[in-house]
Design a protein around this motif. Structure first.
Motif, PDB file in Angstrom:
ATOM      1  N   LYS A 166       0.819  -1.210   0.000  1.00 10.50           N
ATOM      2  CA  LYS A 166       0.000   0.000   0.000  1.00 10.50           C
ATOM      3  C   LYS A 166       0.858   1.268   0.000  1.00 10.50           C
ATOM      4  CE  LYS A 166      -0.754   0.115   5.056  1.00 10.50           C
ATOM      5  NZ  LYS A 166      -1.793   0.003   6.103  1.00 10.50           N
ATOM      6  N   TYR A 167       2.057   1.205   0.575  1.00  7.24           N
ATOM      7  CA  TYR A 167       2.919   2.387   0.606  1.00  7.24           C
ATOM      8  C   TYR A 167       3.477   2.686  -0.787  1.00  7.24           C
ATOM      9  CZ  TYR A 167       2.558   1.566   5.611  1.00  7.24           C
ATOM     10  OH  TYR A 167       2.071   1.359   6.873  1.00  7.24           O
ATOM     11  N   TYR A 180       1.918   1.786  -3.647  1.00  8.12           N
ATOM     12  CA  TYR A 180       0.775   2.276  -4.415  1.00  8.12           C
ATOM     13  C   TYR A 180       0.460   3.725  -4.065  1.00  8.12           C
ATOM     14  CZ  TYR A 180      -0.226  -2.580  -5.732  1.00  8.12           C
ATOM     15  OH  TYR A 180      -0.150  -3.853  -6.243  1.00  8.12           O
ATOM     16  N   PHE A 181       0.541   4.048  -2.779  1.00  8.43           N
ATOM     17  CA  PHE A 181       0.266   5.415  -2.339  1.00  8.43           C
ATOM     18  C   PHE A 181       1.251   6.394  -2.973  1.00  8.43           C
ATOM     19  CE2 PHE A 181       1.167   8.920   0.586  1.00  8.43           C
ATOM     20  CZ  PHE A 181      -0.089   9.499   0.685  1.00  8.43           C
ATOM     21  N   CYS A 182       2.528   6.028  -2.994  1.00  4.93           N
ATOM     22  CA  CYS A 182       3.549   6.905  -3.583  1.00  4.93           C
ATOM     23  C   CYS A 182       3.318   7.115  -5.071  1.00  4.93           C
ATOM     24  CB  CYS A 182       4.949   6.332  -3.343  1.00  4.93           C
ATOM     25  SG  CYS A 182       5.479   6.399  -1.615  1.00  4.93           S
ATOM     26  N   VAL A 237       0.395   6.871  -6.696  1.00 10.67           N
ATOM     27  CA  VAL A 237      -0.810   7.690  -6.851  1.00 10.67           C
ATOM     28  C   VAL A 237      -0.511   9.147  -6.504  1.00 10.67           C
ATOM     29  CG1 VAL A 237      -3.112   8.140  -5.883  1.00 10.67           C
ATOM     30  CG2 VAL A 237      -2.458   5.819  -6.525  1.00 10.67           C
ATOM     31  N   LEU A 238       0.244   9.365  -5.429  1.00  7.65           N
ATOM     32  CA  LEU A 238       0.602  10.722  -5.025  1.00  7.65           C
ATOM     33  C   LEU A 238       1.437  11.413  -6.094  1.00  7.65           C
ATOM     34  CD1 LEU A 238       0.587  12.897  -2.795  1.00  7.65           C
ATOM     35  CD2 LEU A 238       2.670  11.843  -1.883  1.00  7.65           C
ATOM     36  N   ASN A 268      -0.742  12.320  -9.042  1.00  3.96           N
ATOM     37  CA  ASN A 268      -1.585  13.467  -8.699  1.00  3.96           C
ATOM     38  C   ASN A 268      -0.801  14.766  -8.724  1.00  3.96           C
ATOM     39  OD1 ASN A 268      -3.928  14.761  -7.950  1.00  3.96           O
ATOM     40  ND2 ASN A 268      -3.708  14.324  -5.789  1.00  3.96           N
ATOM     41  N   PHE A 285      -8.343  11.198  -6.965  1.00  2.86           N
ATOM     42  CA  PHE A 285      -7.110  10.921  -6.238  1.00  2.86           C
ATOM     43  C   PHE A 285      -7.180  11.049  -4.717  1.00  2.86           C
ATOM     44  CE2 PHE A 285      -5.152  11.492 -10.464  1.00  2.86           C
ATOM     45  CZ  PHE A 285      -4.403  10.334 -10.493  1.00  2.86           C
ATOM     46  N   SER A 313      -6.232   7.841  -2.529  1.00  4.22           N
ATOM     47  CA  SER A 313      -5.054   7.856  -1.646  1.00  4.22           C
ATOM     48  C   SER A 313      -5.422   7.449  -0.227  1.00  4.22           C
ATOM     49  CB  SER A 313      -4.428   9.254  -1.643  1.00  4.22           C
ATOM     50  OG  SER A 313      -4.035   9.638  -2.932  1.00  4.22           O
TER      51      SER A 313
END
Length: 309
Positions: A22-23, A25-27, A29-30, A33, A76, A80
């Motif tokens: 998840k970290y 994927y979060f990076c 997506v961030l 964005n 987004f 996130s």
């Protein structure tokens, strides 16, 4: 759950247990964005402050980039939060709001591309009458029409969906979509399907007619023009044609994936959906910034005024 009045939240079941991934994927997506926000705001700002870009073509471009920001804002932040969260619940209010924003974003995008095609048609096929036909009043009216048409059209679809009693609250996706909520209905959805089909045809047909008409006439004029005029006309049209093509292809692939489940791996399917949704938001500003000489020049003058490049 027996009726829609009891459904106050939905569970986005497609996230599953991401674990430590998840970290990552979060990076990703961030980063996506941030790129979308920075590139679109940069070009909007250039168009706003550079008076030489205060022309209809760039006003419509500015509207296109504002819509990219509108669409990314609808996707987004929620995406996130859910990537990092242990539970993936979304209130019914926010779910409906996300549906409205994402669907109207798509309609506004296509309508704006149609208006841009019409603008290029007038500029290339009727250059002597361009200023009298594409006035400031007409530009403003077209921009307002794009947003009003999209909002009113989908408001009707959403009002029909909201009247449906729901027998569940689990959405097998990573964001809310009208199609998934209709699937949860306890009753016959024939009226929704009929109007949804009509609205889809209307949303596609209204922009498609000026797009086809405009570029057919532009090609006809280019065939009769000198080589230099052909190159100039094509240089201004190529970014728009590419925008139309990958937006249309993205829409077709999203619909096909949703209806026919072309990708059987659930995680790959959802990543594919997000990529298709963000492709126009990510590529439009980069492509127009690279392809249009006047935007490149405005960028260089604003940020690198002493550069010899």
């Amino acid at each position: 759950m027996e009726n829609s009045s009891e459904v106050t939240f939905f569970i986005l079941a497609a996230y599953g247990d991401l674990g430590k991934r998840k970290y990552f994927y979060f990076c990703v997506v961030l980063l996506l964005n941030l790129i979308i926000i920075l590139t679109n705001i940069t070009i909007i700002s250039l168009i706003f402050v550079d008076r030489s870009l205060h022309e209809p073509m760039y006003v419509f471009l500015c509207n296109l980039f504002l819509n990219e920001l509108y669409g990314s804002t609808a996707l987004f932040p929620v995406l996130s939060l859910h990537i990092l969260a242990d539970t993936h619940e979304i209130s019914r209010t926010f779910c409906v709001l996300q549906i409205f924003c994402l669907h109207t974003y798509g309609s506004i995008e296509f309508c704006n591309l149609a208006v841009m095609a019409y603008d290029r048609y007038l500029s290339i096929c009727h250059p002597l009458h361009y200023s009298s036909r594409m006035t400031s009043c007409k530009v403003s009216s077209l921009v307002v029409f794009i947003w009003l048409f999209s909002f009113i059209n989908f408001t009707v679809i959403l009002s029909l969906q909201l009247r449906l009693p729901l027998c569940g609250n689990i959405i097998d996706n990573i964001f809310c979509g009208n199609y998934f909520l209709v699937q949860l209905s306890c009753v016959d959805t024939l009226l929704n399907n009929i109007y949804g089909l009509f609205a889809s045809v209307l949303t596609v047909t209204v922009p498609l007619i000026p797009i086809l008409y405009s570029y057919a006439n532009i090609l006809r004029i280019c065939r009769k023009s000198p080589r230099e005029a052909q190159v100039k006309a094509l240089n201004t049209c190529v970014p728009q044609v590419l925008s139309i093509l990958y937006f249309a292809v993205s829409g077709i692939l999203q619909t096909a994936q949703r209806r026919f489940d072309m990708i059987h791996n659930p995680q790959a399917s959802h990543v594919f959906s997000v990529c298709l949704l963000t492709c126009p938001q990510l590529l439009n500003s980069i492509m127009y910034g690279v392809r249009l000489a006047r935007i490149r020049e405005a960028f260089k003058n604003r940020f690198f005024p002493n550069s010899a490049v």
